[in-house]
Each structure stands twice: as structure tokens, then as C-alpha cells.
Scaffold this motif. Structure first.
Motif, short mmCIF file in Angstrom:
data_model
loop_
_atom_site.label_atom_id
_atom_site.label_comp_id
_atom_site.label_asym_id
_atom_site.label_seq_id
_atom_site.Cartn_x
_atom_site.Cartn_y
_atom_site.Cartn_z
N ALA A 181 0.86 -1.18 0.00
CA ALA A 181 0.00 0.00 0.00
C ALA A 181 0.89 1.22 0.00
N ALA A 182 0.36 2.31 -0.53
CA ALA A 182 1.13 3.55 -0.56
C ALA A 182 1.59 3.95 0.84
N THR B 97 -0.77 -6.22 -5.55
CA THR B 97 -1.82 -5.34 -5.04
C THR B 97 -1.19 -4.15 -4.34
N THR B 98 -1.71 -2.96 -4.60
CA THR B 98 -1.40 -1.81 -3.76
C THR B 98 -2.67 -1.02 -3.51
N LYS B 99 -2.56 -0.01 -2.63
CA LYS B 99 -3.76 0.68 -2.15
C LYS B 99 -3.56 2.19 -2.15
N LEU B 100 -4.66 2.87 -2.40
CA LEU B 100 -4.72 4.33 -2.39
C LEU B 100 -4.84 4.82 -0.95
N TRP B 101 -3.96 5.76 -0.55
CA TRP B 101 -4.06 6.26 0.82
C TRP B 101 -5.12 7.34 0.94
N ASN B 102 -5.53 7.55 2.20
CA ASN B 102 -6.66 8.43 2.51
C ASN B 102 -6.47 9.86 2.01
N VAL C 17 -11.92 -2.41 -2.95
CA VAL C 17 -11.91 -1.54 -1.80
C VAL C 17 -11.35 -2.29 -0.60
N SER C 18 -11.13 -1.55 0.46
CA SER C 18 -10.64 -2.13 1.70
C SER C 18 -11.37 -1.46 2.86
N ASN C 19 -11.81 -2.25 3.80
CA ASN C 19 -12.45 -1.73 5.02
C ASN C 19 -13.80 -1.07 4.76
#
Length: 274
Positions: A48-49, A74-79, A139-141
Motif C-alpha cells: 500500500a502507498a 496489489t497496492t492501495k490508495l491512501w486516505n 476496496v478495503s475496510n
């Protein structure tokens, strides 16, 4: 080397059912840990980022000699990067750090309902997917209310919802929602950050099978249909965590784990994190 079964996502993309997570691994230690995981047979790597180790993951992938088509990244977009244009920029940054021209799965890390930007964010995710730069988006969470709003206002059903899930937080309602809508459940913190490894019910099952408590819990995840991403930096545990495909839990074993669900979270509550 272990070969991991694959799960077919709602757009036909296939993801290994067991992958390797790199949460809280410093970037300068990530390449070695991922390299060990790849040698053990892991082909799915989850970063994740915000983890700050996408570059370490990229170095490990580049030096592995494994063909790109055999890897699932897999990676993720931070808030802080939610929003349409912000998402597109953040994705470009992640790709650059990973040293890749595409990822296999890109996730919105948290819904942040009070900020109310996840619909615009999701539209950017749809563009990234349509452009072929992420083979699947998810998505996550996200809770059922967040997912329902996405489904009612956008065109692409998330392929995955990556959520905290372990025997103390079994997420039955959310898993049922996923099943109804064709969303794959992926479990983070699958071992409850180690809190379950000394539980008497788990240790008794482990002793009966000649396995570690972690292997028992990971096997439980697999048998209820989760995709799971355990994390470790210890080579022996990295290898043990993937060595879970040559035994099965009995119905009695699963029944002994079911009462452990007491709603305990190791991470934030998605309804209140903003």
C-alpha cells in the motif's frame, strides 16, 4: 515450493488464495522478505502507498526472475489522496515506485465516510481499470452501507473488499453481503496480530494436526473461502504460513473456532475512521 490455489474474481481475473502482506515492514527490509516469500511459492504480494515500501516490493519483483504474468501485485490508495484527480496522480506514483506498468489489484484503502469522497475516488478507479493499468479494482475496510452506495451510484462492482477478519472478528454479515454481490472477501490481520496463537481452542487443534496455531488459523480462512495475506519477516514463518494446503480442518475443528468471535478489532473501525 508450494503452489497456491486461485480464486476467480467477478471480472474473471484470478488471484492466489494466499498471498504475502508487507504491512509495517521497513522499505529496506522489504525486498529480502518478499524475496523469501517468492522462493517459498508466494506469487501474490500485497502492499500500500502508506506502508512506504512499494519500492522495496518493486526491487524484489525485479530481481526475482519470475515472469510478470505469474505475479499478482496489489497496492492501495491512501486516505489523503482520495478524490478523482488525486487518485489518478497517486496511482501513477505507486506504479513508478513499484517499477511496473500495471498492477493486478488496486484498492481504496478506507471509506472515510465523513469526508464523503469515495464515490469520486471510485470513478477514478473505474478509469484506471478501463485503461488496463489495474486488472481489477476493489476496496478495503468498506462496510455494507459504503458498498451499497457504490453499487447504487457507480458502474463497476468492486472485485475485492479487503477487511480485518480473523476468528475473533469473523464478519459474517459483511461476508454474506460480499457473496450476494459477487465481491471476494480478503482478510487482513488474519492472525489478529498474533493474539490468537495462544488460544486454547486453536492450540488444541494445532496439536491434534501436528501443525502450528498460525497454520490452523490460515487453514480456517481458506476453508471458509477467504483470500488471506499473512505477514512475517521470519523466513521459517514465511514458509510455514504457505504450507497449509496438505491438511484440512474437520467440521468439529471449525465448530470449535466459531465461538471465538467476540467482535474484537486490532485496527480502526471503518465507520468512525476519518
Amino acid at each position: 515450493m508450494t503452489t497456491v490455489p486461485q480464486v476467480t474474481l467477478n471480472n474473471g481475473v484470478r488471484i492466489p488464495q494466499l498471498g504475502f502482506g508487507v504491512f509495517q515492514i521497513p522499505d529496506d527490509e522489504t525486498a529480502a522478505a518478499v524475496g523469501t516469500a517468492l522462493e517459498a511459492g508466494y506469487r501474490s504480494i500485497d502492499t500500500a502507498a502508506v506502508y512506504g515500501n512499494e519500492q522495496g516490493v518493486g526491487r524484489a519483483l525485479a530481481s526475482s526472475g519470475i515472469p510478470r504474468e505469474e505475479l499478482f501485485v496489489t497496492t492501495k490508495l491512501w486516505n489523503d489522496d482520495q478524490g478523482y484527480d488525486e487518485t489518478l496522480r497517486a496511482f501513477d506514483t505507486s506504479l513508478e515506485k513499484l517499477g511496473l506498468d500495471h498492477v493486478d489489484l488496486y484498492l481504496v484503502h478506507w471509506p472515510l465516510p465523513a469526508r464523503d469522497r469515495y464515490l469520486d475516488t471510485w470513478r477514478a478507479m473505474e478509469k484506471i481499470h478501463a485503461d488496463g493499468r489495474a486488472r481489477a479494482v476493489g476496496v478495503s475496510n468498506f462496510q455494507p452501507a459504503h458498498l451499497t452506495r457504490l453499487l447504487e451510484n457507480t458502474g463497476v462492482v468492486p472485485a475485492v473488499n479487503q477487511i480485518e477478519l480473523h476468528p475473533r472478528l469473523q464478519q459474517r454479515e459483511l461476508r454474506a453481503f460480499h457473496t450476494e454481490h459477487g465481491i471476494t472477501t480478503e482478510a487482513w490481520s488474519p492472525l489478529a496480530q498474533g493474539a490468537l496463537l495462544r488460544d486454547p481452542a486453536v492450540t488444541a487443534i494445532a496439536q491434534a494436526h501436528g501443525r502450528t496455531p498460525a497454520q490452523v488459523i490460515l487453514r480456517w480462512h481458506l476453508q471458509i473461502g477467504n483470500v488471506v495475506i499473512p505477514k512475517s519477516v521470519t523466513p521459517e514463518r514465511i514458509r510455514q504460513n504457505i504450507d497449509v494446503f496438505d491438511f484440512s480442518l474437520s467440521d468439529e475443528d471449525v465448530a470449535a473456532i466459531t465461538p471465538l468471535d467476540d467482535g474484537t478489532r486490532t485496527g480502526p473501525d471503518p465507520d468512525t475512521l476519518n
